[in-house]
Enzyme design. Sequence first.
Site, PDB file in Angstrom:
ATOM      1  N   SER A 228     -13.559 -52.830  33.373  1.00  9.17           N
ATOM      2  CA  SER A 228     -15.000 -52.917  33.137  1.00  9.17           C
ATOM      3  C   SER A 228     -15.643 -51.532  33.257  1.00  9.17           C
ATOM      4  CB  SER A 228     -15.583 -53.932  34.123  1.00  9.17           C
ATOM      5  OG  SER A 228     -16.880 -54.290  33.777  1.00  9.17           O
ATOM      6  N   ASP A 455     -14.796 -61.292  25.232  1.00 11.14           N
ATOM      7  CA  ASP A 455     -15.250 -60.791  26.531  1.00 11.14           C
ATOM      8  C   ASP A 455     -16.780 -60.806  26.551  1.00 11.14           C
ATOM      9  OD1 ASP A 455     -16.037 -59.075  28.707  1.00 11.14           O
ATOM     10  OD2 ASP A 455     -14.024 -58.209  28.681  1.00 11.14           O
ATOM     11  N   HIS A 483     -13.442 -61.964  30.941  1.00  9.91           N
ATOM     12  CA  HIS A 483     -13.704 -60.542  31.109  1.00  9.91           C
ATOM     13  C   HIS A 483     -12.444 -59.831  31.598  1.00  9.91           C
ATOM     14  CE1 HIS A 483     -15.706 -56.855  31.812  1.00  9.91           C
ATOM     15  NE2 HIS A 483     -15.889 -56.996  33.115  1.00  9.91           N
TER      16      HIS A 483
END
Length: 514
Positions: A228, A455, A483
């Site tokens: 991320s 995602d 994710h």
Amino acid sequence: MHTRHSSRPLRPLGAALTAAALLSSGCSADASAPRAASLSKRAVPAALKPYYEQTLNWRPCGGADFECATLKAPLDYARPGTGRDLRLAVSRKKATGTGRRLGSLLVNPGGPGGSAVGYLQSFAAVGYPARVRARYDMVAMDPRGVAESEPVTCLSDKQMDTFTQTDQTPDGRGETDRLVAAYKKFARGCATRSGRILGHVSTVEAARDMDVLRAALGDRKLHYVGASYGTFLGATYADLYPHRVGRLVLDGALDPTLSSRRINRDQTAGFETAFTAFAKDCVRRTGCPLGTGSVAAARDRLGAFFARLDSHPARTGESRALGEPLATIGVISAMYDETAWPQLRTALRSAMGGHGGGLLNLADLYYERDTDGSYANLMYANPAVNCLDLPPAFRTPAEVRKSIPDFQKASPVFGKALAWAALNCAYWPVRPTGTAHALHARGAAPIVVVGTTRDPATPYPWARALATQLSSATLLTYDGDGHTAYGRGSGCIDNAINTYLLTGRPPAPHTRCR
């Protein structure tokens, strides 16, 4: 993300109804940091040598053979050695195998604001594949301003409770003024409580800290897995120090060329994609709280439920009621991982019946609010980094109103709320130091960028964009939901990444896993 750190990388938090301007923040170009090429090839400046040559004093901590130490870094890299140093928390678990040690593997779960040390001790150092842990010392450092590394703080826990319940879909001047006042109070609190560090928590500075750590660990190259926001941190490091790049995995990637407004709008569309996948699954099930018709009907029913809560919050069994802001975050929280969908169905069914405790619990997991009412530092570090890394998405409420149709086109359910959530950096007490621009890392060793097609938080096109920008990157695609991809059940993804970490050989171009 849960305060007790799950096995998942930390979610990006900017598009949430918080003080965060969307989690990701584009590329930072900190004024105190020279450009990448000059940092990578020249010798360490004399003023920085005490930091690069420091010895880490390890001590047992956290059980299970973990060690902890403190890394000293300059508060301001333009003025090192002035006595204004930071103390950054580091932890490691040494390689467990008998084969040749490959070095240290630094991990970061994202955020910005996620505790890397907590992620290491709760998952990475015990949950990464055994053959990876056998060859690497597993290492983490909480970035400056995060968790145990001189954390940014802004509000009391009671004040944060009030802030999270602020109406983020204002219907008129009065509600707009209250939302703006909440953002301003949050910003003032950060300046009052964390003014010393607030102007020095940029991603560029955190990446420079990583190079100091690399040297203190005795490693010639940096090996790293970032998820991320951690992909932006890793890509920034690679651009600053391309010739010190070892094996870098960037999972759930950000596109550093995008403006804050574009990032927020893209992430809004990502949540809509994730909700569509959830709704398709839900309406096929008996007892789906959103009905058993079409996805469009399910979307309308959720929107009507949010509208009802705006005027008539649901009881929760505690002093906080479930209004529209917390309910929206509860739903968004479950969009990060499809394994949370059953919990969301149950929570929605209960909330639609008047009992909002389940959705409140999901919101608390997102906000890192513990059962005793205390908040972790995540929601303070997140905007502190984001608002420094990029100019604000919006500067006035009028700009937000003008953009709401575009955000609602991206997501009819979440668009309005996420547009208003992007206003927070307009009132930040520290001017941004970064701008959006491409990261190339010319001369770096092969880098693996990972993207998941559905995602919600880091949309797949961002991974494609970053892989194109980085001169030595290979894109690895996971065709699925949720994710990030590594360690989430795809043997194809895990085998490709494990092979790369152990041999340095990236997956073949255009590799796609299901």
